[in-house]
Design a protein around this motif. Structure first.
Motif, PDB file in Angstrom:
ATOM      1  N   LEU A   1      17.386 -42.332 -17.805  1.00 53.74           N
ATOM      2  CA  LEU A   1      17.957 -43.006 -19.034  1.00 53.74           C
ATOM      3  C   LEU A   1      17.210 -42.714 -20.219  1.00 53.74           C
ATOM      4  O   LEU A   1      15.949 -42.382 -20.099  1.00 53.74           O
ATOM      5  N   SER A   2      17.664 -42.430 -21.360  1.00 49.34           N
ATOM      6  CA  SER A   2      16.901 -41.985 -22.469  1.00 49.34           C
ATOM      7  C   SER A   2      15.859 -42.964 -23.028  1.00 49.34           C
ATOM      8  O   SER A   2      14.971 -42.412 -23.670  1.00 49.34           O
ATOM      9  N   ARG A   3      16.060 -44.196 -22.681  1.00 44.94           N
ATOM     10  CA  ARG A   3      14.936 -45.249 -22.982  1.00 44.94           C
ATOM     11  C   ARG A   3      15.247 -46.425 -22.041  1.00 44.94           C
ATOM     12  O   ARG A   3      16.220 -46.229 -21.188  1.00 44.94           O
ATOM     13  N   ASN A   4      14.478 -47.522 -22.437  1.00 47.86           N
ATOM     14  CA  ASN A   4      14.847 -48.626 -21.619  1.00 47.86           C
ATOM     15  C   ASN A   4      15.816 -49.373 -22.239  1.00 47.86           C
ATOM     16  O   ASN A   4      16.056 -49.810 -23.252  1.00 47.86           O
ATOM     17  N   PHE A   5      16.862 -49.430 -21.178  1.00 42.79           N
ATOM     18  CA  PHE A   5      18.278 -50.273 -21.816  1.00 42.79           C
ATOM     19  C   PHE A   5      18.467 -51.604 -21.023  1.00 42.79           C
ATOM     20  O   PHE A   5      19.453 -52.400 -21.348  1.00 42.79           O
ATOM     21  N   GLY A   6      17.329 -51.974 -20.208  1.00 45.30           N
ATOM     22  CA  GLY A   6      17.421 -53.178 -19.364  1.00 45.30           C
ATOM     23  C   GLY A   6      18.055 -52.905 -17.847  1.00 45.30           C
ATOM     24  O   GLY A   6      19.119 -52.041 -17.920  1.00 45.30           O
ATOM     25  N   LYS A   7      17.779 -53.639 -17.295  1.00 47.25           N
ATOM     26  CA  LYS A   7      18.326 -53.785 -15.855  1.00 47.25           C
ATOM     27  C   LYS A   7      20.048 -53.747 -15.563  1.00 47.25           C
ATOM     28  O   LYS A   7      20.440 -52.964 -14.835  1.00 47.25           O
ATOM     29  N   GLU A   8      20.558 -54.644 -16.488  1.00 43.48           N
ATOM     30  CA  GLU A   8      22.054 -54.458 -16.358  1.00 43.48           C
ATOM     31  C   GLU A   8      22.561 -53.281 -16.656  1.00 43.48           C
ATOM     32  O   GLU A   8      23.589 -52.872 -16.239  1.00 43.48           O
ATOM     33  N   SER A   9      22.064 -52.518 -17.537  1.00 41.05           N
ATOM     34  CA  SER A   9      22.679 -51.420 -18.013  1.00 41.05           C
ATOM     35  C   SER A   9      22.189 -50.163 -17.204  1.00 41.05           C
ATOM     36  O   SER A   9      22.986 -49.512 -16.854  1.00 41.05           O
ATOM     37  N   ALA A  10      21.166 -50.370 -16.455  1.00 36.94           N
ATOM     38  CA  ALA A  10      20.514 -49.425 -15.535  1.00 36.94           C
ATOM     39  C   ALA A  10      21.212 -49.507 -14.223  1.00 36.94           C
ATOM     40  O   ALA A  10      21.817 -48.506 -13.734  1.00 36.94           O
ATOM     41  N   MET A  11      21.550 -50.542 -13.724  1.00 35.20           N
ATOM     42  CA  MET A  11      22.881 -50.928 -12.852  1.00 35.20           C
ATOM     43  C   MET A  11      24.101 -50.232 -12.809  1.00 35.20           C
ATOM     44  O   MET A  11      24.503 -49.603 -12.175  1.00 35.20           O
TER      45      MET A  11
END
Ligand code: UDP
Ligand code: MG
Length: 329
Positions: A68-78
């Protein structure tokens, strides 16, 4: 032959990624009539996680990584993992091996029996502090009381196997403020809980502090129930009724006895009480306005930088960039 995608969100997991693949593979390779592939989501890690993932993808054909382009948080990563999964089912697992891979065989078994959402249920929260455990209890108790339409599953995290129809349903929910645990419950279908013991982290450290957990709990409440708003209305009505009754009392006392009644202390108490409730009510409304604020922007849940070394670009849809000079393998 069934195809199952294992989704692994990774944030600063350089120490565990090398351990993760063989540990999981040793368990899943024995499951009959089933092929597994892996989608690792690099959630803007600041360490060498991405290099480890590149190595892994180079080495094994069944490994894909999405960065991902930056840290979006676990919820978004999932969600990124879910969007790019192709299997008949997906399994979501933490990278730190806290979720025991030996449970996967049972998950697949239940899935074949017809369950759609087989979730791991923590049997003990032993690794957690007394405070964290009790705060979690409080959260579940509040959610149980507040969310009227369905019940939030207890001690159930993101470790689960989801059938394709759950995945397609989750894809419909593009909300920004994601409380995935609630979304899983909202989707419904046939659920089965499998007990498992949370292991200590294989390496590295957790990114969840109390502040992050509090924020997650607030998100959970504000995105799944408007009951706090309703409670504030009730409180408002109760306070107003009390105020009218007291007014009548003061009037009668003054008219009948000429009694000035207690002055300063009463005033102070009433003022502070009302001020407090008003601030609380405003705060609660604010939480909901905040949700509307974020959702109304309709921003994407995440942005993809690269997939397996291929730079990606959003042009209506996500597609590979033609000019692929950087980061290519
Ligand atoms: N994680 C992530 N993005 C974040 C924070 C965490 O993808 O911003 C991942 C992390 O790499 C791990 C999983 O989410 O695979 C769970 O995180 P962690 O182990 O820190 O949480 P805990 O197990 O303490 O709940
Ligand atoms: Mg963990």
């Amino acid at each position: 032959m069934d195809k199952i995608t294992i989704i692994v969100p990774c944030y600063n997991e350089e120490e565990v990624i090398e351990m993760f693949y063989p540990a999981v593979q040793s368990h899943v390779k024995n499951i009959p009539n089933c092929t597994f592939n892996y989608v690792f989501v690099n959630d803007g890690s600041r360490d060498s996680t991405i290099d480890k993932l590149r190595e892994l993808a180079e080495k094994y054909d069944d490994v894909t990584y999405i960065s991902l382009s930056r840290n979006f948080g676990k919820e978004s990563a999932m969600m990124a993992g879910i969007d790019y999964s192709e299997g008949d089912a997906v399994i979501i697992m933490d990278a730190d091996l806290q979720h025991p891979p030996e449970v996967i065989a049972d998950m697949v078994k239940y899935w074949r029996e017809g369950y759609d959402d087989i979730c791991g249920k923590r049997v003990d929260r032993a690794g957690e502090t007394w405070l964290k455990r009790n705060l979690a209890n409080l959260f579940y108790a509040i959610m149980k009381k507040f969310s009227t339409s369905y019940e939030m599953q207890r001690d159930v995290g993101d470790f689960r196997l989801l059938d394709r129809r759950c995945i397609e349903a989750l894809k419909l929910m593009r909300e920004n403020q994601r409380f995935t645990k609630g979304l899983f419950t909202w989707v419904g279908y046939h659920k089965k809980e499998i007990p498992f013991e949370v292991k200590p982290r294989a390496a590295g450290s957790t990114t969840w502090n109390y502040f992050a957990l509090f924020n997650l709990a607030m998100k959970g409440m504000t995105s799944f129930t408007t009951l706090p708003l309703r409670l504030m209305t009730f409180l408002g009505i109760a306070v107003s009724c009390g105020a009218i009754a007291y007014m009548v009392f003061v009037l009668i006392m003054a008219l009948l006895y000429g009694d000035p009644v207690a002055g300063y202390p009463t005033l102070m108490t009433v003022m502070l009480f009302l001020g407090g409730t008003q601030l609380l009510a405003l705060g609660i409304i604010g939480e909901y306005v905040g949700q509307i604020f974020y959702e109304s922007k309709r921003r994407p849940i995440y942005l993809v930088d690269e997939i397996n070394g291929q730079r990606m670009i959003y042009e209506g849809v996500l597609r590979p960039m033609e000019r692929n000079t950087k980061n290519s393998k």
